[in-house]
Write a protein that holds these residues in place. Structure first.
Motif, PDB file in Angstrom:
ATOM      1  N   HIS A  15       0.818  -1.213   0.000  1.00  0.00           N
ATOM      2  CA  HIS A  15       0.000   0.000   0.000  1.00  0.00           C
ATOM      3  C   HIS A  15       0.846   1.255   0.000  1.00  0.00           C
ATOM      4  O   HIS A  15       2.043   1.219   0.268  1.00  0.00           O
ATOM      5  CB  HIS A  15      -0.914  -0.001   1.239  1.00  0.00           C
ATOM      6  N   ASN A  16       0.169   2.394  -0.308  1.00  0.00           N
ATOM      7  CA  ASN A  16       0.900   3.662  -0.298  1.00  0.00           C
ATOM      8  C   ASN A  16       1.185   4.077   1.141  1.00  0.00           C
ATOM      9  O   ASN A  16       0.671   3.485   2.093  1.00  0.00           O
ATOM     10  CB  ASN A  16       0.127   4.745  -1.065  1.00  0.00           C
ATOM     11  N   SER A  17       1.986   5.107   1.281  1.00  0.00           N
ATOM     12  CA  SER A  17       2.466   5.466   2.620  1.00  0.00           C
ATOM     13  C   SER A  17       1.333   5.939   3.530  1.00  0.00           C
ATOM     14  O   SER A  17       1.394   5.765   4.749  1.00  0.00           O
ATOM     15  CB  SER A  17       3.555   6.535   2.527  1.00  0.00           C
ATOM     16  N   LYS A  18       0.284   6.525   2.960  1.00  0.00           N
ATOM     17  CA  LYS A  18      -0.819   7.022   3.795  1.00  0.00           C
ATOM     18  C   LYS A  18      -1.574   5.873   4.461  1.00  0.00           C
ATOM     19  O   LYS A  18      -1.906   5.917   5.649  1.00  0.00           O
ATOM     20  CB  LYS A  18      -1.808   7.854   2.956  1.00  0.00           C
ATOM     21  N   VAL A  19      -1.826   4.832   3.691  1.00  0.00           N
ATOM     22  CA  VAL A  19      -2.509   3.661   4.258  1.00  0.00           C
ATOM     23  C   VAL A  19      -1.586   2.987   5.273  1.00  0.00           C
ATOM     24  O   VAL A  19      -2.027   2.580   6.353  1.00  0.00           O
ATOM     25  CB  VAL A  19      -2.912   2.672   3.136  1.00  0.00           C
ATOM     26  N   GLN A  20      -0.316   2.868   4.935  1.00  0.00           N
ATOM     27  CA  GLN A  20       0.658   2.271   5.865  1.00  0.00           C
ATOM     28  C   GLN A  20       0.658   3.014   7.192  1.00  0.00           C
ATOM     29  O   GLN A  20       0.644   2.405   8.261  1.00  0.00           O
ATOM     30  CB  GLN A  20       2.071   2.323   5.272  1.00  0.00           C
ATOM     31  N   GLU A  21       0.660   4.328   7.103  1.00  0.00           N
ATOM     32  CA  GLU A  21       0.693   5.141   8.324  1.00  0.00           C
ATOM     33  C   GLU A  21      -0.550   4.881   9.163  1.00  0.00           C
ATOM     34  O   GLU A  21      -0.461   4.671  10.379  1.00  0.00           O
ATOM     35  CB  GLU A  21       0.747   6.633   7.954  1.00  0.00           C
ATOM     36  N   ALA A  22      -1.721   4.882   8.510  1.00  0.00           N
ATOM     37  CA  ALA A  22      -2.977   4.710   9.251  1.00  0.00           C
ATOM     38  C   ALA A  22      -2.992   3.353   9.968  1.00  0.00           C
ATOM     39  O   ALA A  22      -3.292   3.267  11.160  1.00  0.00           O
ATOM     40  CB  ALA A  22      -4.165   4.826   8.300  1.00  0.00           C
ATOM     41  N   VAL A  23      -2.644   2.291   9.231  1.00  0.00           N
ATOM     42  CA  VAL A  23      -2.717   0.941   9.806  1.00  0.00           C
ATOM     43  C   VAL A  23      -1.624   0.732  10.847  1.00  0.00           C
ATOM     44  O   VAL A  23      -1.873   0.246  11.957  1.00  0.00           O
ATOM     45  CB  VAL A  23      -2.601  -0.118   8.680  1.00  0.00           C
ATOM     46  N   TYR A  24      -0.411   1.101  10.482  1.00  0.00           N
ATOM     47  CA  TYR A  24       0.732   0.853  11.362  1.00  0.00           C
ATOM     48  C   TYR A  24       0.586   1.614  12.678  1.00  0.00           C
ATOM     49  O   TYR A  24       0.727   1.040  13.766  1.00  0.00           O
ATOM     50  CB  TYR A  24       2.023   1.273  10.643  1.00  0.00           C
ATOM     51  N   TYR A  25       0.255   2.904  12.600  1.00  0.00           N
ATOM     52  CA  TYR A  25       0.185   3.686  13.828  1.00  0.00           C
ATOM     53  C   TYR A  25      -1.031   3.307  14.674  1.00  0.00           C
ATOM     54  O   TYR A  25      -1.012   3.404  15.896  1.00  0.00           O
ATOM     55  CB  TYR A  25       0.180   5.176  13.517  1.00  0.00           C
ATOM     56  N   THR A  26      -2.116   2.851  14.010  1.00  0.00           N
ATOM     57  CA  THR A  26      -3.320   2.477  14.759  1.00  0.00           C
ATOM     58  C   THR A  26      -3.134   1.134  15.454  1.00  0.00           C
ATOM     59  O   THR A  26      -3.386   1.012  16.655  1.00  0.00           O
ATOM     60  CB  THR A  26      -4.540   2.391  13.819  1.00  0.00           C
ATOM     61  N   TYR A  27      -2.697   0.116  14.701  1.00  0.00           N
ATOM     62  CA  TYR A  27      -2.705  -1.246  15.234  1.00  0.00           C
ATOM     63  C   TYR A  27      -1.376  -1.689  15.838  1.00  0.00           C
ATOM     64  O   TYR A  27      -1.361  -2.532  16.721  1.00  0.00           O
ATOM     65  CB  TYR A  27      -3.113  -2.235  14.137  1.00  0.00           C
ATOM     66  N   ILE A  28      -0.286  -1.151  15.336  1.00  0.00           N
ATOM     67  CA  ILE A  28       1.004  -1.614  15.831  1.00  0.00           C
ATOM     68  C   ILE A  28       1.537  -0.670  16.918  1.00  0.00           C
ATOM     69  O   ILE A  28       1.920  -1.099  18.001  1.00  0.00           O
ATOM     70  CB  ILE A  28       2.043  -1.719  14.683  1.00  0.00           C
ATOM     71  N   GLU A  29       1.547   0.611  16.636  1.00  0.00           N
ATOM     72  CA  GLU A  29       2.007   1.569  17.634  1.00  0.00           C
ATOM     73  C   GLU A  29       0.898   1.923  18.628  1.00  0.00           C
ATOM     74  O   GLU A  29       1.175   2.509  19.675  1.00  0.00           O
ATOM     75  CB  GLU A  29       2.517   2.850  16.957  1.00  0.00           C
ATOM     76  N   GLU A  30      -0.353   1.608  18.257  1.00  0.00           N
ATOM     77  CA  GLU A  30      -1.506   1.879  19.142  1.00  0.00           C
ATOM     78  C   GLU A  30      -1.582   3.346  19.545  1.00  0.00           C
ATOM     79  O   GLU A  30      -1.822   3.674  20.717  1.00  0.00           O
ATOM     80  CB  GLU A  30      -1.456   0.972  20.377  1.00  0.00           C
ATOM     81  N   LEU A  31      -1.377   4.200  18.567  1.00  0.00           N
ATOM     82  CA  LEU A  31      -1.563   5.629  18.811  1.00  0.00           C
ATOM     83  C   LEU A  31      -3.030   5.974  18.581  1.00  0.00           C
ATOM     84  O   LEU A  31      -3.716   5.299  17.807  1.00  0.00           O
ATOM     85  CB  LEU A  31      -0.686   6.460  17.858  1.00  0.00           C
ATOM     86  N   ASN A  32      -3.505   7.027  19.244  1.00  0.00           N
ATOM     87  CA  ASN A  32      -4.891   7.445  18.975  1.00  0.00           C
ATOM     88  C   ASN A  32      -4.906   8.357  17.749  1.00  0.00           C
ATOM     89  O   ASN A  32      -3.850   8.738  17.221  1.00  0.00           O
ATOM     90  CB  ASN A  32      -5.532   8.103  20.200  1.00  0.00           C
TER      91      ASN A  32
END
Lengths: 250, 162
Positions: B109-126
């Protein structure tokens, strides 16, 4: 982090000492009142401690100290005469040594060639390093004495792949010989564009990580594969191969 | 930059870089290699940071991008035994764990989708933390999460065929 405006990144910055004085003070006053932030900060400290115990800093991995520039006195006439004398004495020796090396297609003490198994299954050697996806390339090496070796590549985005050594960080060891194949060939993937393969030969053990870091530094500064291709290092013979992968036309 | 300064940077930020890399790559060896490469980039860019508060967001972004690029190219240029025999060309990673599969899918995926998924589910940021890091609004984050979830069956099938 819920219910307040202090987030994980701010807490990490606080631990690193990166916050402005006022914000750091505010956070310091907040911590005793918030178990969530306090707990996260403690987890960061534990993570930091565990990381440094597992991967302590090794200074030789990051060779960024500038090289000293030595200024020679201006006795250029005497130096020029001495150089001419040495050339007259050693010239014939160099010539014969080179002639002998040329019998084995060697440049310096080492040599490298690439063979390719094309999609029809035929093995060939190409004058121009243009290849297609799914072709297999085989590196042949030549060396006149036992040598330490590494094969790395870097693509147009700066991604580095280590082919040899296949495990660990230390250079592989090659026995002397002419046109000997490396243990494994490489099947080229679908990526279209340029990839620079660098074969390193040395008479001493060296680290894959230090070579990777060196290539990364050069590429990061120059943003160009040709700059990496021109890299030189004392004590290491480098054979670069800039290959282009072309799209297969149907 | 001398060794003392580099050591100081390493102690301050090394664990943060490594933490991002291990979360994406899963392998200690791969994460350590990636950490070294990102750390070199940090050293080379230190003089460009006008404010120290920008360093850690930079680390998050660059580590994430670097590791997803690695994932994307992980199966590149497969090493096979020799010219005389073909390696088994079936996907040697058939035993993907779910986490590895998710990361592999995300690398497409593009970087925007990566950011949304990675920061939400892996880093658990709000969502507010993600917005500060990436500039994405909550609505955009939700849209990118949905886009990722919808792509999973298709990309999974593509990976199985390769």
């Amino acid at each position: 982090m819920k219910d307040h405006d202090i987030d994980k990144i701010t807490l990490a910055a606080y631990l690193a000492g990166d916050l402005e004085a006022e914000e750091a003070k505010r956070l310091k006053e907040h911590l005793p009142t918030c178990t969530e932030c306090e707990s996260y900060l403690m987890s960061l400290k534990r993570e930091q401690k565990a990381f440094l115990e597992k991967f302590p800093f090794v200074s030789s991995t990051y060779e960024t100290a500038p090289k000293k520039i030595i200024q020679f006195p201006v006795y250029y006439r005497y130096l020029a005469l001495a150089a001419l004398f040495l050339l007259m004495v050693t010239g014939p020796l160099i010539y014969f040594n080179t002639y002998r090396q040329s019998e084995y297609h060697l440049k310096g003490k080492t040599g490298t060639r690439i063979l390719v198994k094309n999609l029809a299954g035929t093995i060939e050697e190409r004058d121009v390093h243009q290849y297609y996806p799914q072709e297999q390339i085989q590196f042949l090496y030549s060396c006149s004495e036992r040598t330490y070796f590494m094969l790395l590549s870097i693509d147009e985005k700066g991604n580095i792949t280590t082919y040899f050594p296949q495990q660990g960080d230390s250079s592989s060891v090659l026995s002397p010989g002419v046109d000997l194949p490396l243990n494994n060939s490489i099947m080229l993937d679908d990526y279209i564009g340029e990839e620079l393969f660098m074969a390193f030969f040395a008479d001493h053990q060296f680290s894959a990580m230090s070579m990777r870091n060196w290539m990364t530094r050069v590429f990061t500064k120059s943003k160009s594969l040709s700059a990496v291709q021109r890299m030189t290092r004392k004590g290491v013979e480098i054979h670069p191969f800039l290959i282009t992968k072309l799209e297969l036309k149907q | 930059m001398n060794d003392t300064k580099i050591n100081a940077l390493y102690e301050k930020y090394g664990y943060l870089i490594y933490g991002r890399c291990i979360r994406i790559l899963g392998s200690e060896d791969d994460a350590r290699d990636a950490m070294q490469e990102v750390f070199i980039k940090l050293i080379n860019n230190m003089d460009k940071f006008k404010h120290k508060e920008r360093i850690i967001p930079w680390i998050y972004t660059v580590s994430k991008n670097h590791c997803f690029n690695l994932l994307r190219q992980k199966k590149r240029n497969i090493i096979i035994d020799s010219f005389d025999k073909f390696a088994d060309e079936e996907n040697s990673e058939k035993g993907f764990s779910n986490r590895n599969l998710i990361m592999k899918i995300l690398s497409f995926h593009n970087s925007k989708v990566q950011e949304a998924v990675y920061y939400t589910y892996i880093e658990e940021l709000n969502q507010e933390e993600i917005r500060q890091l990436t500039g994405q609004s909550p609505a955009t984050i939700r849209r990118n999460l949905k886009k990722f979830k919808q792509s999973v069956p298709h990309i999974r099938k593509k990976l199985a065929c390769e």
